[in-house]
Design an enzyme around this catalytic site. Structure first.
Site, PDB file in Angstrom:
ATOM      1  N   ASP A  24       0.867  -1.165   0.000  1.00 31.00           N
ATOM      2  CA  ASP A  24       0.000   0.000   0.000  1.00 31.00           C
ATOM      3  C   ASP A  24       0.917   1.232   0.000  1.00 31.00           C
ATOM      4  O   ASP A  24       2.114   1.126   0.271  1.00 31.00           O
ATOM      5  CB  ASP A  24      -0.880  -0.052   1.252  1.00 31.00           C
ATOM      6  CG  ASP A  24      -1.586   1.247   1.538  1.00 31.00           C
ATOM      7  OD1 ASP A  24      -2.266   1.764   0.644  1.00 31.00           O
ATOM      8  OD2 ASP A  24      -1.438   1.752   2.680  1.00 31.00           O
ATOM      9  N   ASP A  26      -0.136   5.234   1.037  1.00 26.80           N
ATOM     10  CA  ASP A  26      -0.326   6.137   2.172  1.00 26.80           C
ATOM     11  C   ASP A  26      -0.448   5.367   3.480  1.00 26.80           C
ATOM     12  O   ASP A  26      -1.258   4.450   3.604  1.00 26.80           O
ATOM     13  CB  ASP A  26      -1.578   6.989   1.974  1.00 26.80           C
ATOM     14  CG  ASP A  26      -1.338   8.173   1.049  1.00 26.80           C
ATOM     15  OD1 ASP A  26      -0.186   8.363   0.610  1.00 26.80           O
ATOM     16  OD2 ASP A  26      -2.302   8.915   0.769  1.00 26.80           O
TER      17      ASP A  26
END
EC number: 5.4.2.8
Length: 267
Positions: A24, A26
């Site tokens: 991922d 953020d």
């Protein structure tokens, strides 16, 4: 689902059996909409010489560019990077001269209109549609393949965003309300202040399945790191799909994971 953290992951298994490492963005590789730290970017660049690396982000392409590529392009093996913005609704790979879009899945125009109306109505009902002087930039970002509502605006300071909904309850309440209006689409809590809407069934589970097909490997040989691994989080679908999923609390944990994996590979 009981997921390992970076401290309890099986590094021997990862070093010897993993086909690809996926992240991922953020909250995992960088703080919300901020560039990676230089030392973390160096670690990620090094990792591309040992494994193919995928980045599956809720953000659009320009954020992957500014947060990741601007920091690693001079030192990473770009041919081993696989970039999936807008929650995996798009997939880019490097062809030696530039980034090529392998697929793009956009929301139907009629569904888009329903989604935009629902977002505004539900945010107002829940008290999350703040006056213009309390937000930074546009609230709604229509990305074609994904619609994202950011309660504090697209350009909100990272400290304000991280303080707005630390337990995720506001995002989850909004996502549930919008989902009730849009059974034909997928609605999930996204980043620190955001809710993401995409084509039904196209989320991070779809992205990791595409990667498994591309690399002709079982899902358990894809390692996925994310910071939002609760059932309501937008990283959970990748874990539920069957990847070797590892939960992190932030970019500092991800850097520790990469450092430890590189040490394991060097043994």
């Amino acid at each position: 689902m009981d997921l390992p953290h970076w401290q309890t992951a099986d590094y021997h298994y990862i070093a010897s059996r993993a086909t690809l490492i996926a992240f991922d963005l953020d909250g995992t590789l960088a703080r919300s909409k901020m560039p990676m730290k230089r030392e973390d970017a160096e670690l990620l660049s090094k990792l591309t010489y040992s494994f193919p690396v995928a980045i599956i982000s809720g953000g659009r392409w320009d954020l992957i560019d500014s947060q990741i590529l601007s920091m690693i392009s001079s030192s990473a093996d770009l041919s081993r990077l696989h970039l999936m913005p807008t929650t995996g609704t798009r997939y880019y790979s490097w062809n030696g001269a530039g980034w090529v879009c392998q697929y793009e899945i956009n929301i139907d125009p009629q569904d888009r209109e329903h989604a935009l109306a629902s977002v505004r109505r539900r945010a107002q009902e829940l008290g999350f549609w703040y006056p213009q002087d309390r937000v930074w930039g546009e609230r709604i970002d229509d990305r074609g393949s994904q619609i994202t509502f950011s309660a504090l605006g697209q350009q909100a300071p990272v400290d304000a965003k991280e303080a707005w909904d630390p337990d995720g309850s506001r995002r989850q309440a909004l996502a549930q309300a919008i989902q009730a209006d849009l059974p034909e689409l997928t609605v999930r809590a996204g980043g620190a202040t955001s809710v993401d809407i995409s084509v039904k069934g196209v989320d991070k589970s779809y992205a990791v399945r595409e990667l498994a097909q591309t690399f002709s490997c079982p899902l358990k040989q894809i390692v996925f790191l994310g910071d939002r691994m609760t059932p309501e989080g937008n990283d959970y679908p990748a874990a539920k799909a069957g990847t070797y999923a590892i939960e992190v609390a932030g970019p500092q944990d991800t850097a520790r994971f990469i450092s430890r994996l590189l040490r394991e590979l060097g043994r």
